[in-house]
Design a protein around this motif. Structure first.
Motif, short mmCIF file in Angstrom:
data_model
loop_
_atom_site.label_atom_id
_atom_site.label_comp_id
_atom_site.label_asym_id
_atom_site.label_seq_id
_atom_site.Cartn_x
_atom_site.Cartn_y
_atom_site.Cartn_z
N GLU A 79 -0.65 -103.55 -30.61
CA GLU A 79 -1.89 -103.17 -31.28
C GLU A 79 -2.29 -101.74 -30.91
N SER A 80 -2.16 -101.43 -29.61
CA SER A 80 -2.48 -100.08 -29.14
C SER A 80 -1.51 -99.05 -29.72
N PHE A 81 -0.24 -99.42 -29.83
CA PHE A 81 0.75 -98.52 -30.42
C PHE A 81 0.35 -98.09 -31.82
N THR A 82 -0.10 -99.02 -32.64
CA THR A 82 -0.44 -98.67 -34.02
C THR A 82 -1.55 -97.62 -34.07
N ARG A 83 -2.49 -97.71 -33.16
CA ARG A 83 -3.58 -96.74 -33.13
C ARG A 83 -3.10 -95.39 -32.57
N HIS A 84 -2.30 -95.44 -31.53
CA HIS A 84 -1.78 -94.19 -30.97
C HIS A 84 -0.85 -93.48 -31.96
N LEU A 85 -0.12 -94.23 -32.77
CA LEU A 85 0.75 -93.61 -33.77
C LEU A 85 -0.07 -92.85 -34.80
N MET A 86 -1.16 -93.45 -35.24
CA MET A 86 -2.05 -92.76 -36.19
C MET A 86 -2.61 -91.49 -35.56
N THR A 87 -2.98 -91.56 -34.29
CA THR A 87 -3.48 -90.38 -33.60
C THR A 87 -2.42 -89.30 -33.49
N ALA A 88 -1.17 -89.71 -33.22
CA ALA A 88 -0.07 -88.75 -33.11
C ALA A 88 0.14 -88.01 -34.42
N PHE A 89 0.09 -88.71 -35.53
CA PHE A 89 0.28 -88.04 -36.82
C PHE A 89 -0.89 -87.12 -37.14
N ASP A 90 -2.09 -87.50 -36.72
CA ASP A 90 -3.24 -86.61 -36.90
C ASP A 90 -3.04 -85.32 -36.11
N ARG A 91 -2.54 -85.45 -34.87
CA ARG A 91 -2.28 -84.26 -34.05
C ARG A 91 -1.21 -83.39 -34.70
N TRP A 92 -0.19 -84.01 -35.23
CA TRP A 92 0.89 -83.27 -35.90
C TRP A 92 0.31 -82.48 -37.08
N ASN A 93 -0.52 -83.13 -37.88
CA ASN A 93 -1.11 -82.46 -39.05
C ASN A 93 -2.04 -81.33 -38.66
N GLU A 94 -2.78 -81.50 -37.57
CA GLU A 94 -3.79 -80.52 -37.18
C GLU A 94 -3.20 -79.38 -36.35
N ARG A 95 -2.24 -79.70 -35.46
CA ARG A 95 -1.75 -78.71 -34.49
C ARG A 95 -0.28 -78.38 -34.64
N GLY A 96 0.39 -79.04 -35.57
CA GLY A 96 1.80 -78.79 -35.76
C GLY A 96 2.67 -79.66 -34.85
N PHE A 97 3.97 -79.65 -35.11
CA PHE A 97 4.87 -80.52 -34.36
C PHE A 97 4.93 -80.13 -32.89
N GLU A 98 4.64 -78.90 -32.54
CA GLU A 98 4.73 -78.47 -31.13
C GLU A 98 3.86 -79.35 -30.23
N ALA A 99 2.74 -79.83 -30.75
CA ALA A 99 1.88 -80.72 -29.95
C ALA A 99 2.60 -82.03 -29.64
N ILE A 100 3.36 -82.54 -30.60
CA ILE A 100 4.13 -83.77 -30.40
C ILE A 100 5.27 -83.52 -29.42
N ALA A 101 5.99 -82.41 -29.61
CA ALA A 101 7.11 -82.07 -28.74
C ALA A 101 6.63 -81.91 -27.30
N ARG A 102 5.50 -81.25 -27.10
CA ARG A 102 4.99 -81.03 -25.74
C ARG A 102 4.70 -82.36 -25.05
N ASP A 103 4.05 -83.28 -25.76
CA ASP A 103 3.74 -84.59 -25.17
C ASP A 103 5.02 -85.35 -24.80
N TYR A 104 6.01 -85.28 -25.68
CA TYR A 104 7.27 -85.97 -25.41
C TYR A 104 7.98 -85.36 -24.20
N LEU A 105 8.09 -84.05 -24.18
CA LEU A 105 8.84 -83.38 -23.11
C LEU A 105 8.18 -83.55 -21.75
N GLU A 106 6.88 -83.75 -21.71
CA GLU A 106 6.20 -83.98 -20.44
C GLU A 106 6.68 -85.27 -19.77
N ARG A 107 7.19 -86.20 -20.55
CA ARG A 107 7.68 -87.47 -20.01
C ARG A 107 9.20 -87.48 -19.84
N LEU A 108 9.84 -86.37 -20.13
CA LEU A 108 11.30 -86.26 -19.99
C LEU A 108 11.60 -85.50 -18.70
#
Length: 250
Positions: free
Chosen positions: A168-197
């Motif tokens: 249930e939480s995933f579905t909400r976080h996924l919507m938030t992730a796409f909002d961030r992508w639309n507002e700030r570009g893919f770099e915001a998504i890449a940064r969050d992912y790379l922080e956990r790598l």
């Protein structure tokens, strides 16, 4: 024998999602790919199981397949954020490139991405399917030494109720992730992912290319960065055991 999930059990999903629930022998990722073209975006396929958290979501990108695969990273971020929201304090969720999910360094599960087999790299795919499997409970039939190399949600302090709450939480976080992508570009998504790598070398420069490949460069100086193919790695799915149809132990 693990007890089976309640067949009447359901999930509380936000608007925009449609739930398709399967019995315990179902395969969420395979079923999602099978129905994606007709079911459409927001369809969430969920397998009711006690031992695994298994689900897949249908997405409809608006860019060519070559770059649309970066959706995978938004999905991985959403899973990690959902786990972190329900886990005991001061525990770490991390990734192995690109698709394995670790909890306090133990292999917990991973993500997968599917697309139409006849879609060219330059065409917009009719659908993508992002699938996830997490080990919810220890397997009674797995030898203790082997099991020690993996982790499960219940063994790491989660409550049984948290396993469905993570989806249930995933579905909400996924919507938030796409909002961030639309507002700030893919770099915001890449940064969050790379922080956990985890970093391979101190000072290493890292990025995700437009086609989803991982780029690794020296801390300073010229030279082309090393490239790790996203498509090749997704095809290997090294975290996944096809015989057990779940995460490997290790």
């Amino acid at each position: 024998m693990p007890r089976l999930a309640d067949p009447e059990q359901t999930l509380d999903l936000p608007p925009g999602y449609t739930l398709v629930a399967l019995r315990e022998l179902g395969d969420a990722f395979a079923h999602g790919r099978q129905i994606a073209a007709e079911a459409g975006a927001g369809t969430l396929v969920w397998v009711r199981r006690y031992d695994l958290v298994e689900f897949a979501v249908v997405l409809e990108p608006n860019e060519p397949l070559k770059s649309a695969r970066r959706t995978f990273f938004a999905g991985m971020n959403a899973v990690a954020d959902a786990i972190a929201a329900h886990c005991p304090p001061e525990r770490e969720v991390s990734f192995d490139w690109p698709d394995a999910i670790r909890f306090d360094a133990g292999l917990l599960g991973g993500g997968r991405l599917g697309w139409p087999s006849d879609c060219a790299e330059t065409d917009v795919p009719g659908w993508l399917v992002f699938g996830v499997i997490l080990r919810a409970a220890d397997m009674a039939h797995v030898p203790e030494v082997q099991a020690a190399s993996g982790v499960s949600l219940l063994s790491e302090g989660f409550e049984l109720i948290d396993t469905n709450a993570i989806i249930e939480s995933f579905t909400r976080h996924l919507m938030t992730a796409f909002d961030r992508w639309n507002e700030r570009g893919f770099e915001a998504i890449a940064r969050d992912y790379l922080e956990r790598l985890p970093r391979g070398k101190a000072g290493e420069r890292r990025g995700i290319d437009v086609n989803g490949d991982l780029l690794l460069g020296p801390s300073a100086g010229g030279g082309a960065p090393e490239r790790a193919s996203l498509v090749d790695a997704l095809g290997r799915a090294t975290w996944y055991d096809p015989q057990a149809r779940g995460p490997k132990f290790g």
